[in-house]
Scaffold this motif. Structure first.
Motif, PDB file in Angstrom:
ATOM      1  N   ILE A   1       0.903  -1.114  -0.236  1.00 42.02           N
ATOM      2  CA  ILE A   1       0.186   0.437   0.298  1.00 42.02           C
ATOM      3  C   ILE A   1       0.643   0.889  -0.265  1.00 42.02           C
ATOM      4  CG2 ILE A   1      -2.022   1.048   0.921  1.00 42.02           C
ATOM      5  CD1 ILE A   1      -2.205  -1.579   2.174  1.00 42.02           C
ATOM      6  N   PRO A   2       0.790   2.234  -0.975  1.00 40.78           N
ATOM      7  CA  PRO A   2       1.219   3.521  -0.963  1.00 40.78           C
ATOM      8  C   PRO A   2       1.942   4.195   0.415  1.00 40.78           C
ATOM      9  CG  PRO A   2      -0.932   3.619  -2.098  1.00 40.78           C
ATOM     10  CD  PRO A   2      -0.631   2.390  -1.526  1.00 40.78           C
TER      11      PRO A   2
ATOM     12  N   LYS B   1       4.816  16.286   5.902  1.00 41.41           N
ATOM     13  CA  LYS B   1       5.566  16.961   5.788  1.00 41.41           C
ATOM     14  C   LYS B   1       5.444  17.954   6.717  1.00 41.41           C
ATOM     15  CE  LYS B   1       7.900  17.250   2.788  1.00 41.41           C
ATOM     16  NZ  LYS B   1       9.361  16.877   2.485  1.00 41.41           N
ATOM     17  N   LYS B   2       6.645  18.553   7.247  1.00 40.52           N
ATOM     18  CA  LYS B   2       6.617  19.549   8.409  1.00 40.52           C
ATOM     19  C   LYS B   2       5.565  20.766   8.689  1.00 40.52           C
ATOM     20  CE  LYS B   2      12.206  19.973   8.238  1.00 40.52           C
ATOM     21  NZ  LYS B   2      13.002  21.396   8.152  1.00 40.52           N
ATOM     22  N   ASP B   3       4.853  20.717   6.965  1.00 45.83           N
ATOM     23  CA  ASP B   3       3.940  21.702   6.882  1.00 45.83           C
ATOM     24  C   ASP B   3       2.870  20.748   7.124  1.00 45.83           C
ATOM     25  OD1 ASP B   3       3.992  20.927   4.525  1.00 45.83           O
ATOM     26  OD2 ASP B   3       3.874  22.910   2.975  1.00 45.83           O
ATOM     27  N   ASN B   4       2.447  19.824   7.533  1.00 48.25           N
ATOM     28  CA  ASN B   4       1.474  19.230   7.538  1.00 48.25           C
ATOM     29  C   ASN B   4       0.562  18.485   6.273  1.00 48.25           C
ATOM     30  OD1 ASN B   4       1.108  17.443  10.213  1.00 48.25           O
ATOM     31  ND2 ASN B   4      -0.604  20.191  10.749  1.00 48.25           N
ATOM     32  N   ASN B   5       1.282  18.445   5.555  1.00 51.97           N
ATOM     33  CA  ASN B   5       1.611  18.927   3.587  1.00 51.97           C
ATOM     34  C   ASN B   5       1.207  16.669   3.797  1.00 51.97           C
ATOM     35  OD1 ASN B   5      -0.281  20.598   2.750  1.00 51.97           O
ATOM     36  ND2 ASN B   5       1.252  21.900   1.941  1.00 51.97           N
ATOM     37  N   ARG B   6       0.697  16.506   2.903  1.00 57.66           N
ATOM     38  CA  ARG B   6       0.833  15.583   2.368  1.00 57.66           C
ATOM     39  C   ARG B   6       1.413  14.934   1.432  1.00 57.66           C
ATOM     40  NH1 ARG B   6      -1.959  14.753   6.959  1.00 57.66           N
ATOM     41  NH2 ARG B   6      -1.792  13.626   8.678  1.00 57.66           N
ATOM     42  N   GLU B   7       2.335  13.792   0.867  1.00 60.48           N
ATOM     43  CA  GLU B   7       2.866  13.331   0.090  1.00 60.48           C
ATOM     44  C   GLU B   7       3.367  11.968  -0.445  1.00 60.48           C
ATOM     45  OE1 GLU B   7       7.044  14.851  -0.787  1.00 60.48           O
ATOM     46  OE2 GLU B   7       5.832  15.755  -0.853  1.00 60.48           O
TER      47      GLU B   7
ATOM     48  N   ASN C   1      13.845  -0.397   4.239  1.00 59.72           N
ATOM     49  CA  ASN C   1      13.150  -1.467   4.664  1.00 59.72           C
ATOM     50  C   ASN C   1      12.343  -1.405   6.653  1.00 59.72           C
ATOM     51  OD1 ASN C   1      13.399  -3.363   2.979  1.00 59.72           O
ATOM     52  ND2 ASN C   1      15.541  -3.729   3.752  1.00 59.72           N
ATOM     53  N   GLU C   2      13.720  -0.100   7.054  1.00 55.95           N
ATOM     54  CA  GLU C   2      12.799   0.597   8.294  1.00 55.95           C
ATOM     55  C   GLU C   2      11.987   1.264   8.612  1.00 55.95           C
ATOM     56  OE1 GLU C   2      15.254   2.250  12.138  1.00 55.95           O
ATOM     57  OE2 GLU C   2      16.331   2.006  10.472  1.00 55.95           O
ATOM     58  N   ILE C   3      11.422   1.737   7.235  1.00 54.72           N
ATOM     59  CA  ILE C   3      10.346   2.122   7.305  1.00 54.72           C
ATOM     60  C   ILE C   3       9.541   1.893   7.082  1.00 54.72           C
ATOM     61  CG2 ILE C   3       9.513   3.970   5.765  1.00 54.72           C
ATOM     62  CD1 ILE C   3      11.840   5.510   5.222  1.00 54.72           C
TER      63      ILE C   3
ATOM     64  N   GLU D   1       1.265   6.195   7.399  1.00 50.07           N
ATOM     65  CA  GLU D   1       1.720   7.386   7.444  1.00 50.07           C
ATOM     66  C   GLU D   1       2.422   7.680   7.951  1.00 50.07           C
ATOM     67  OE1 GLU D   1      -2.331  10.699   6.862  1.00 50.07           O
ATOM     68  OE2 GLU D   1      -1.688  10.236   7.574  1.00 50.07           O
ATOM     69  N   ILE D   2       3.719   8.294   7.880  1.00 48.84           N
ATOM     70  CA  ILE D   2       4.728   8.736   8.826  1.00 48.84           C
ATOM     71  C   ILE D   2       5.396   9.949   8.788  1.00 48.84           C
ATOM     72  CG2 ILE D   2       6.292   7.476   6.785  1.00 48.84           C
ATOM     73  CD1 ILE D   2       8.169   6.562   8.793  1.00 48.84           C
ATOM     74  N   PRO D   3       5.395  10.989   9.409  1.00 52.29           N
ATOM     75  CA  PRO D   3       6.530  11.745   9.122  1.00 52.29           C
ATOM     76  C   PRO D   3       7.820  11.544   8.929  1.00 52.29           C
ATOM     77  CG  PRO D   3       5.774  11.461  11.655  1.00 52.29           C
ATOM     78  CD  PRO D   3       5.363  10.274  10.813  1.00 52.29           C
ATOM     79  N   SER D   4       7.993  13.097   8.222  1.00 51.86           N
ATOM     80  CA  SER D   4       9.116  13.231   7.051  1.00 51.86           C
ATOM     81  C   SER D   4      10.613  13.400   7.673  1.00 51.86           C
ATOM     82  CB  SER D   4       9.244  14.867   6.101  1.00 51.86           C
ATOM     83  OG  SER D   4       8.983  15.583   6.980  1.00 51.86           O
ATOM     84  N   LYS D   5       9.929  14.091   9.630  1.00 47.55           N
ATOM     85  CA  LYS D   5      10.550  14.459  10.572  1.00 47.55           C
ATOM     86  C   LYS D   5      11.421  13.220  11.198  1.00 47.55           C
ATOM     87  CE  LYS D   5      11.058  15.898  15.454  1.00 47.55           C
ATOM     88  NZ  LYS D   5      10.838  16.066  16.756  1.00 47.55           N
ATOM     89  N   VAL D   6      10.265  11.909  10.632  1.00 44.93           N
ATOM     90  CA  VAL D   6      10.981  10.159  11.778  1.00 44.93           C
ATOM     91  C   VAL D   6      11.833   9.663  10.583  1.00 44.93           C
ATOM     92  CG1 VAL D   6      10.026   7.816  12.128  1.00 44.93           C
ATOM     93  CG2 VAL D   6       9.045   9.951  13.199  1.00 44.93           C
ATOM     94  N   ILE D   7      11.478   9.827   8.810  1.00 49.36           N
ATOM     95  CA  ILE D   7      12.371   9.464   8.102  1.00 49.36           C
ATOM     96  C   ILE D   7      13.940   9.769   8.642  1.00 49.36           C
ATOM     97  CG2 ILE D   7      12.511   9.484   5.307  1.00 49.36           C
ATOM     98  CD1 ILE D   7       9.239   9.454   4.914  1.00 49.36           C
ATOM     99  N   GLY D   8      13.775  11.549   8.227  1.00 54.85           N
ATOM    100  CA  GLY D   8      14.814  12.317   8.662  1.00 54.85           C
ATOM    101  C   GLY D   8      16.251  11.674   9.419  1.00 54.85           C
TER     102      GLY D   8
END
Length: 155
Positions: free
Chosen positions: A51-52, A57-63, A97-99, A106-113
């Motif tokens: 599933i995609p 993102k920081k500004d709460n937009n989603r991509e 793989n960890e992600i 959904e995952i915050p970009s902060k977690v990915i960073g």
């Protein structure tokens, strides 16, 4: 619905699997195939469709999650560093793989960073500081020096 695997050389739909094994990344199957018409061999990879993943993102937009963004960030951080391309590729796969192992939609970009920074810290300290300076948006030399000091203190 079954789709036949067409030969990339002659387009013939009659190909057969002559060997199957797990791919190096462990998340896909590598298949060697042979074309019944032209006799040429080729390799295909079979991967589970997921599933995609949506990135918040920081500004709460989603991509939609984009692996290329992680690759690009790591390549920029490792520019002119002694980090082989295959090590970078393996690191990107480990991060991905960890992600995906979090099994979240959904995952915050902060977690990915943070995941990327943790991996870069183990890979190359200069690459880590380069990435952190952009990711953490160091406002001045003092915050930059604090980050460097934290690395040196851990040695």
């Amino acid at each position: 619905m079954v789709h036949e695997m067409k030969c990339p050389y002659c387009g013939n739909p009659d190909t057969r699997v002559i060997d199957s094994r797990p791919a190096e990344d462990g998340s896909s199957i590598r298949r060697r195939r042979s074309c019944d018409s032209c006799g040429k061999r080729f390799t295909t990879y079979e991967k589970v469709e997921t599933i995609p993943l949506i990135v918040i993102k920081k500004d709460n937009n989603r991509e939609q999650y984009d692996r290329e963004k992680i690759e690009k960030g790591i390549l920029q951080a490792c520019y002119k560093r002694p980090v082989p391309a295959e090590v970078i590729e393996k690191t990107v796969e480990q991060i991905e793989n960890e992600i995906f192992n979090r099994e979240e939609k959904e995952i915050p970009s902060k977690v990915i960073g943070e995941i990327v920074m943790r991996r870069l810290k183990d890979l190359d300290e200069v690459a880590y500081v380069r990435f952190a300076s952009v990711y953490r948006e160091f406002k001045d030399v003092n915050t930059f020096m604090e980050e460097l000091k934290s690395i040196l203190d851990k040695k």
